[in-house]
Each structure stands twice: as structure tokens, then as C-alpha cells.
Motif scaffolding. Structure first.
Motif, mmCIF file in Angstrom:
data_model
loop_
_atom_site.group_PDB
_atom_site.id
_atom_site.type_symbol
_atom_site.label_atom_id
_atom_site.label_comp_id
_atom_site.label_asym_id
_atom_site.label_seq_id
_atom_site.Cartn_x
_atom_site.Cartn_y
_atom_site.Cartn_z
ATOM 1 N N SER A 126 37.344 42.328 44.033
ATOM 2 C CA SER A 126 36.585 41.461 44.930
ATOM 3 C C SER A 126 35.653 42.306 45.783
ATOM 4 O O SER A 126 35.865 43.503 45.977
ATOM 5 C CB SER A 126 37.532 40.663 45.829
ATOM 6 N N MET A 127 34.632 41.650 46.281
ATOM 7 C CA MET A 127 33.667 42.254 47.196
ATOM 8 C C MET A 127 33.734 41.453 48.490
ATOM 9 O O MET A 127 33.549 40.236 48.484
ATOM 10 C CB MET A 127 32.268 42.204 46.591
ATOM 11 N N ILE A 128 34.029 42.112 49.599
ATOM 12 C CA ILE A 128 34.136 41.438 50.883
ATOM 13 C C ILE A 128 32.904 41.796 51.698
ATOM 14 O O ILE A 128 32.610 42.974 51.924
ATOM 15 C CB ILE A 128 35.418 41.836 51.637
ATOM 16 N N ILE A 129 32.180 40.777 52.133
ATOM 17 C CA ILE A 129 30.887 40.976 52.800
ATOM 18 C C ILE A 129 30.960 40.346 54.179
ATOM 19 O O ILE A 129 31.294 39.166 54.323
ATOM 20 C CB ILE A 129 29.756 40.323 51.990
ATOM 21 N N PHE B 257 29.587 45.664 53.213
ATOM 22 C CA PHE B 257 30.596 45.231 52.245
ATOM 23 C C PHE B 257 31.565 46.350 51.902
ATOM 24 O O PHE B 257 31.308 47.539 52.115
ATOM 25 C CB PHE B 257 29.932 44.716 50.964
ATOM 26 N N GLU B 258 32.698 45.930 51.359
ATOM 27 C CA GLU B 258 33.683 46.838 50.790
ATOM 28 C C GLU B 258 34.383 46.126 49.648
ATOM 29 O O GLU B 258 34.202 44.917 49.448
ATOM 30 C CB GLU B 258 34.691 47.298 51.850
ATOM 31 N N PHE B 259 35.165 46.871 48.883
ATOM 32 C CA PHE B 259 35.846 46.304 47.727
ATOM 33 C C PHE B 259 37.356 46.295 47.933
ATOM 34 O O PHE B 259 37.914 47.177 48.597
ATOM 35 C CB PHE B 259 35.529 47.110 46.464
ATOM 36 N N GLU B 260 38.004 45.306 47.348
ATOM 37 C CA GLU B 260 39.454 45.266 47.255
ATOM 38 C C GLU B 260 39.805 44.937 45.809
ATOM 39 O O GLU B 260 39.219 44.025 45.216
ATOM 40 C CB GLU B 260 40.058 44.208 48.179
ATOM 41 N N SER B 261 40.752 45.670 45.232
ATOM 42 C CA SER B 261 41.166 45.449 43.853
ATOM 43 C C SER B 261 42.685 45.334 43.773
ATOM 44 O O SER B 261 43.407 46.001 44.510
ATOM 45 C CB SER B 261 40.685 46.591 42.953
ATOM 46 N N MET C 154 33.591 35.960 57.061
ATOM 47 C CA MET C 154 33.383 36.884 55.945
ATOM 48 C C MET C 154 33.384 36.145 54.614
ATOM 49 O O MET C 154 34.025 35.100 54.456
ATOM 50 C CB MET C 154 34.491 37.942 55.908
ATOM 51 N N LEU C 155 32.662 36.702 53.674
ATOM 52 C CA LEU C 155 32.563 36.152 52.330
ATOM 53 C C LEU C 155 33.348 37.030 51.370
ATOM 54 O O LEU C 155 33.196 38.253 51.372
ATOM 55 C CB LEU C 155 31.094 36.094 51.907
ATOM 56 N N GLY C 156 34.177 36.405 50.542
ATOM 57 C CA GLY C 156 34.897 37.117 49.499
ATOM 58 C C GLY C 156 34.384 36.686 48.137
ATOM 59 O O GLY C 156 34.348 35.487 47.843
ATOM 60 N N VAL C 157 33.969 37.641 47.320
ATOM 61 C CA VAL C 157 33.452 37.359 45.981
ATOM 62 C C VAL C 157 34.437 37.942 44.975
ATOM 63 O O VAL C 157 34.783 39.128 45.056
ATOM 64 C CB VAL C 157 32.057 37.967 45.775
ATOM 65 N N ILE C 158 34.896 37.126 44.029
ATOM 66 C CA ILE C 158 35.961 37.540 43.117
ATOM 67 C C ILE C 158 35.466 37.511 41.674
ATOM 68 O O ILE C 158 34.837 36.550 41.229
ATOM 69 C CB ILE C 158 37.196 36.624 43.291
ATOM 70 N N GLY C 159 35.770 38.577 40.959
ATOM 71 C CA GLY C 159 35.327 38.728 39.580
ATOM 72 C C GLY C 159 36.155 37.952 38.576
ATOM 73 O O GLY C 159 36.972 37.086 38.931
#
Length: 253
Positions: free
Chosen positions: A233-236, A242-246, A1-6
Motif C-alpha cells: 500500500s501507499m499511504i499519502i 507518502f510512504e509504503f506499508e507491505s 490520509m489516503l491509503g492506496v492498495i495494490g
């Protein structure tokens, strides 16, 4: 999985808590940081140290944010932005973090400390210089383009026309108004806090911008952590779902 962080902006406690959740709940094997990891918050050096340590164990991509761009300009004395722009963006907090507060008095007096402070930043210059302008993933039915600011619609109604194509991805302010995908890609970005887009949009959650066809034109992950809101973050997964975690801001005090 890919985690994208703002946008992190020196909020290391919040970042650490978010990462603990992500690694605890998801099989994360790659991370993309959307830039603006420094400035405004108190712990820019600690954020950099944490990301550098992550690079030893995971596939980590750092994208260039406008704050990193201005910081590099300040220390390289290239003066594309003027000598005081770094301070206007919260660079004094970054210098204080990296130097242990050694130049706080001079900074408060408005002095340029770039030459004296550089030796504290020099070990990190390769890290900052390695930041990419953008990246992308193609899941077939769903294509994602990652950059700090995204890029606007090219109409000239935003400020993205004022910069070279390379730096529009770090500075554009009208990405959230896109009505089309970017050459078939949905843009995932930060830069402009969600709280500033529209008062009717939840400022604590990422903003998904869809057009009338239901296509996702852009996703904004900057949920204003350094202003007391959330780090998002966006988890793909490998199929493009995808879904989001904050994580609520935890760096006060």
C-alpha cells in the motif's frame, strides 16, 4: 490520509492484516483499491465482502482491473475476450469462492457455468459495475493519477496501443518504462508484479520509477501477493508526502 492498495487477488487474510496495520498506525479516511481484487487466490468473495463493508464506514474507491473487466464480460456474455479467458486468468477460483465450490467439478471439465453461477454473483454486480477506470489527486507540487495498469509511454513498444484509451488503464504493460509524467501526474498502478520488471529490483517492495530529472513517473504497488510475496500500500498524507506499508502473504493453506 489516503491509503492506496495494490492487487489483492482473493488474498483476504493478507488484506485483513494489512488493513489492521494501516488503521492502527495511520489516520486513514479514504481508500483506493487499484483493481484485481478477484481471481487466482481462494477468497475473492471474502475480499469483496470486506471492501463492501469498508464502504459503509470510509470513502472507498474501487478501480477496474483487467480481471474484473474479464469477469464482467464472462457473466454478461459480451464476448469481448472470448468465453475461456476468464478461466485462463484464474476465474475458476473466483467462481468456487462465490458459489462455495458447487461448480468445481464442471469447471475442472472445462464447462461454461456462467448462467448457473450468475445468481451467486448477481448481488455483487452493482459493486463491480461501480468500479472506476481511474482517479486522481492534486497536491499542488505533486499530482497523482491512479489506475489499475497505469498507461505506457505511447511509443507502441508496449501493448497499450492495442486497446481503447479507456481500457489501456486496465491492461497496459509498459508503464514501468515511462520516462515522463502523465500530463504532470505521477501514475500509481499495479497489474504487473514488480518481480517481473527487472531481476535487480526488490520484488517485495513497491517500485518507484524516476526519470533522469528525479521526477516520479510511476509507482507500481503490485508486489505479487498471490504468488507468495507481499500485498503493498501507499499511504499519502494531506500534503502529498507518502510512504509504503507491505504485508507478507498470509493466505497459504
Amino acid at each position: 490520509m489516503l491509503g492506496v492498495i495494490g492487487d489483492i487477488h482473493g488474498c483476504v487474510r493478507t488484506l485483513d492484516a494489512l488493513l489492521e496495520r494501516l488503521f492502527g498506525e495511520y489516520d486513514i479516511h479514504r481508500l483506493i483499491f487499484l483493481g484485481d481484487i478477484v481471481d487466482r487466490g481462494r477468497y475473492s468473495k471474502e475480499v469483496c465482502d470486506l471492501i463492501i463493508d469498508l464502504k459503509k464506514h470510509y470513502d472507498v474507491t474501487l478501480l477496474l482491473g483487467n480481471h474484473e473487466d474479464v469477469m464482467l464480460d464472462y457473466f454478461r456474455s459480451s464476448l469481448r475476450y472470448g468465453p475461456k479467458q476468464f478461466m485462463k486468468l484464474g476465474g475458476d477460483k473466483t467462481i468456487s469462492s462465490f458459489t462455495g465450490g458447487r461448480f468445481d467439478k464442471e469447471l475442472a471439465q472445462g464447462k461454461d457455468v456462467s448462467l448457473a453461477a450468475y445468481r451467486y454473483f448477481e448481488p455483487y454486480m452493482d459493486f463491480f459495475s461501480s468500479a472506476q477506470i481511474c482517479d486522481s489527486m492534486d497536491y499542488g507540487f505533486f499530482k497523482l493519477h491512479f489506475s489499475h495498469a497505469g498507461i505506457g509511454d505511447g511509443s507502441g513498444n508496449g501493448d497499450d496501443e492495442s486497446f481503447s484509451p479507456q481500457f489501456r488503464f486496465a491492461w497496459s504493460r509498459n508503464t514501468d518504462r515511462r520516462k515522463t509524467t502523465y500530463f504532470g501526474y505521477s501514475m500509481v498502478h499495479g497489474h504487473t508484479p514488480v518481480v517481473k520488471i527487472d531481476p535487480q529490483i526488490n520484488p517485495n517492495r513497491p517500485y518507484v520509477n524516476r526519470n533522469k530529472k528525479g521526477e516520479i513517473c510511476s509507482v507500481n504497488l503490485d508486489t505479487g501477493c498471490v504468488y507468495g510475496y507481499f500485498l503493498s500500500s501507499m499511504i499519502i498524507d494531506d500534503n502529498g508526502d507518502f510512504e509504503f506499508e507491505s504485508m507478507k502473504y498470509k493466505d497459504k493453506g
